[in-house]
Motif scaffolding. Structure first.
Motif, mmCIF file in Angstrom:
data_model
loop_
_atom_site.group_PDB
_atom_site.id
_atom_site.type_symbol
_atom_site.label_atom_id
_atom_site.label_comp_id
_atom_site.label_asym_id
_atom_site.label_seq_id
_atom_site.Cartn_x
_atom_site.Cartn_y
_atom_site.Cartn_z
ATOM 1 N N PRO A 114 -2.640 6.465 -10.782
ATOM 2 C CA PRO A 114 -2.395 7.626 -9.915
ATOM 3 C C PRO A 114 -0.937 7.758 -9.473
ATOM 4 O O PRO A 114 -0.469 8.845 -9.235
ATOM 5 N N SER A 115 -0.223 6.629 -9.328
ATOM 6 C CA SER A 115 1.133 6.721 -8.776
ATOM 7 C C SER A 115 2.069 5.665 -9.344
ATOM 8 O O SER A 115 1.642 4.595 -9.782
ATOM 9 N N THR A 117 4.221 4.126 -7.432
ATOM 10 C CA THR A 117 4.193 3.047 -6.445
ATOM 11 C C THR A 117 3.259 1.939 -6.921
ATOM 12 O O THR A 117 3.599 0.749 -6.881
ATOM 13 N N MET A 118 2.096 2.340 -7.391
ATOM 14 C CA MET A 118 1.116 1.379 -7.879
ATOM 15 C C MET A 118 1.607 0.680 -9.149
ATOM 16 O O MET A 118 1.538 -0.542 -9.266
ATOM 17 N N SER A 135 0.318 14.840 -10.456
ATOM 18 C CA SER A 135 0.625 13.506 -9.945
ATOM 19 C C SER A 135 0.354 12.572 -11.113
ATOM 20 O O SER A 135 -0.142 13.010 -12.146
#
Lengths: 339, 339
Positions: free
Chosen positions: B72-73, B75-76, B216
């Motif tokens: 999803p991101s 950041t992950m 996203s």
């Protein structure tokens, strides 16, 4: 009998489905989402925007909580809730049922990501009882309950048992969190508003892609200060996405269209259970479904049962099972009428 | 001059946009996604399915890596890559630029979630140099580089400088990870394939909602065993969603439609920079854009500049800025032509 059957193809041709929602194609889903958008609505940006924040407020109110935050997954909601509550109590220890999602499906995330110690309470085959809790001899920072308990067929404690458990926790200053992945399904059994059920707990997580038929996504609801802190943890876990609107739109649509059907789903599930109970080869857990979920155990050879189910689907146009049948040490277990 | 202007309304009426993509309405975006679905395509389930796995394979090949996983991101993706590399080296310490996303935008997630120590390398106002690395006196488990460096206007080291930095890390058995959130924008400057640029690094993260205009979502690419382990961490962080297809469809569409335009975007950015450079009130970083991103500093009073930009948009139908102008201690800084 042939091996050339494609289960997905057969399912697509079915006009009825006993378990789960009737499947739609991706274009059907996406066009319907597009049509559900109000003219003035614009994408959310990093969790902010009228579309997402209004939906959070709507669900917070439905659950009788001060505030709510939409996240990509329940896994994220629950870890975050437990981290916040245990941080506040300076006690990184949480208790839950041996079949909790956190125990079975998250690869020890509570331990590996959040440094939490976990205590498994009660039997994996039964609901957690007050007696099970009284046997816990370590202090806990938080207690998680799942209503209904998915891995044992969606069972629910009575309202009185629930009150006893919550009281036990409150007397010990243990925070209480509700895994309400399928909370929507509990109302027919308790005959109480969602706010009253969720009101027993400090925080509650609900999901939108199970009975409500959304795409993905979850909400964590609770006191305003907890939800504000949860937004920080959401960013940390990589869940404060640039845009979440596809999930929000689908969740909103599912809530509007399906929440009112829970009573009817439950009645249908009980009727199906009663019909199945007449066959000696079949066992159902629980015998009388407390939600519209039940576990169906069928005595027989797995491959044959699978083929037979596909034949029924082809001939009658009715899809039988939610998850694909899988073998049980004792019986061939089919998880039907739920997820 | 009036205060009643609604910037979003004005932007919607613009027919051109210097910074960022032309905005579409939610229904336009969702109908277009629906129309991009191939007839046989079905939703992914918990990261599995032809739609998502084919796209992962396509991006892995584009980046010259064995395997890739859609998350999803970013950041992950990045926390997970750093966790895996530092676990393997039994050395939970990572180095990155002082303006790294992990430092500025993740609320100490590397420390709070993954127990990582961080070392900030170099000046926040300049690219990291070999000299900066040589000044690091602690061993590192992993080194993260960002190409281009967003917070300083999308600057890029020369290919030779990049090789020096990577060699320094390799000689010390330090894993190298590329923050390629805007990697797509680097090709015109390096005049090398993405696989060659990404090939310098052990793992690479790329994003789909910036220059590519997705909703996203991100991909982490690298060796097959690392990506397999990353899928476990993705589950742990709550990113192994039930369904990710809206993001995958939008990413695939963006990649197909926009990747070929990076050279043209860069040429346009250079032309705009050259035109702006004739105004003594304006400074640009970098003076000659190396990607299609640049930072534009305008001497003036913030409120007046904001109003003036809106007037230009209303009169000419051309939207000027990506992010809304914000004040700089020294100058009014506008982040334009990128995110």
């Amino acid at each position: 009998m042939t091996n050339a059957r494609d289960p997905r193809e057969i399912r697509r041709k079915c006009s009825r489905s006993i378990a789960g929602h009737h499947t739609q194609t991706l274009p059907q889903i996406l066009h319907a989402l597009a049509d559900s958008v109000q003219p003035e609505e614009t994408p959310d940006i990093y969790g902010q925007g009228k579309l997402i924040n209004d939906f959070e407020a709507e669900v917070a109110q439905l659950l009788g909580k001060e505030a709510a935050v939409f996240m990509p997954s329940g896994t994220m909601c629950q870890q975050i809730a437990l981290r916040i509550w245990t941080d506040r109590r300076h006690l990184p220890r949480v208790g839950f049922h041996p079949t909790a999602h956190l125990e079975l499906h998250e690869f020890q995330a509570p331990q590996r990501l959040h440094g939490l110690q976990t205590v498994l309470i009660g039997s994996p085959y039964q609901l957690m009882t007050l007696k099970d809790l009284q046997a816990v001899k370590e202090p806990l920072g938080a207690l998680l309950l799942e209503l209904p308990q998915r891995e044992i067929g969606g069972q629910l404690p009575t309202w009185e048992e629930l009150i006893e458990i919550i009281s036990w926790a409150r007397e010990r200053n243990i925070a209480t969190h509700l895994d309400g992945a399928r909370l929507w399904e509990c109302k027919p059994y308790y005959q109480r508003d969602y706010a009253e059920i969720a009101g027993l707990f400090d925080t509650v997580y609900v999901s939108f892609y199970k009975s409500l038929g959304g795409i993905s996504g979850a909400i964590l609801a609770g006191p305003a200060d907890v939800i504000e802190e949860a937004r920080i943890w959401q960013r940390r876990q990589g869940g404060n996405l640039y845009q979440l609107y596809p999930y929000v739109l689908a969740a909103r649509k599912g809530l509007a269209e399906r929440l009112g059907h829970m009573e009817a789903y439950h009645e249908k599930a009980k009727a199906i259970a009663a019909a199945l109970a007449t066959f000696p080869q079949i066992e159902i857990t629980p015998a009388v479904p407390q939600t519209h979920m039940m576990h169906v155990f069928i005595r027989g050879e797995r491959g044959q049962l699978t083929e037979a189910a596909l034949e029924v689907a082809e001939e009658s146009g009715t899809w039988l099972f939610g998850a694909w049948p899988y073998a049980d040490p004792r019986l061939s277990k089919v998880r039907a009428l739920g997820w």
